[in-house]
Design a protein around this motif. Structure first.
Motif: not given
Length: 238
Positions: A39-47, A55-63
């Motif tokens: 969501f922060t990407q869609r509203i222009g807060w993050t690249d 974000n995807a890398e962190f999520y993979a580590h969580y899983q």
């Protein structure tokens, strides 16, 4: 000679009952932490490219159960800390409206209401931070929330660090023990049920009286089957 029957012992008082719920992929069919990042990407807060990849890398580590939660929270809250309270509150409300509310399923609400109607104390206990999850818990009608707490600076705004014990893996057990102790309770003086989808929650699943593998991932489904734990497919995954 028959001995006289002993009088019936009075029924012991029923133990207080707790219903504990993980949030992401348990009560919600989404990961609210990951979706907040998207969501922060869609509203222009993050690249979108750089943030999306990390974000995807962190999520993979969580899983995989290898996430460094301190590193992740610093990353996930960086834009939030920079924007300040007013912009954050507006984004929080928009996220709840556009992402979370459409994901809330009636069967999840019905399960929560079933426990509440039975007089159980209902808690959401999640490894996602309090900024993202407090409005979600309130939307679900749950007042008791144990989430990753965020450190605040002298002005009262988030610093990006975690305050206290993060409610993740073994930390969920510790946070529950703190919650119980603050109310003069202990595991032995309550009956506890815990709903979770993830092997990350194995320490708390093993601690409660009634573990419920809810929309479980493949590893947890296998383990729950082996141990005879209840399995609840509250809604389809994927």
């Amino acid at each position: 000679m028959n001995r006289p029957s002993a009088p019936n012992a009075p029924d012991a008082p029923a133990l207080p009952r707790l219903a504990l719920f993980d949030l992401d992929h348990t009560l919600l069919p989404i990961d609210s932490d990951y979706e907040w990042g998207e969501f922060t990407q869609r509203i222009g807060w993050t690249d979108p490219v750089e943030f999306g990849q990390r974000n995807a890398e962190f999520y993979a580590h969580y899983q995989a159960g290898t996430l460094d939660v301190h590193d992740y929270v610093r990353f996930a809250t960086e834009a939030l800390c920079q924007r300040g309270p007013e912009a954050a509150a507006a984004a929080q409300a928009q996220f709840l409206r556009e992402v979370v509310e459409p994901a809330i399923r009636p069967q999840a609400l019905a399960l929560v209401r079933q426990h509440q109607a039975a007089g159980d104390t209902v808690l959401v206990i999640t490894a996602t931070n309090e900024f993202v999850t407090r409005p979600i818990a309130q939307k679900l009608g749950v007042q008791e929330l144990l989430a990753v707490e965020l450190e605040r600076d002298a002005a009262g705004w988030f610093t990006g660090a975690i305050r206290g014990v993060p409610s993740m893996r073994e930390g969920k057990v510790l946070r529950m023990e703190q919650w119980l102790a603050a109310r003069g309770l202990a595991w032995s003086t309550v009956h506890s049920t815990f709903y979770s989808d993830s092997m990350n929650d194995l320490p708390l699943l093993e601690r409660v009286n009634a573990p419920v593998a809810t929309n479980p991932d493949a590893r947890l489904r296998t383990l729950a089957t082996q141990r005879g734990w209840r399995i609840l497919d509250l809604f389809p995954q994927g």
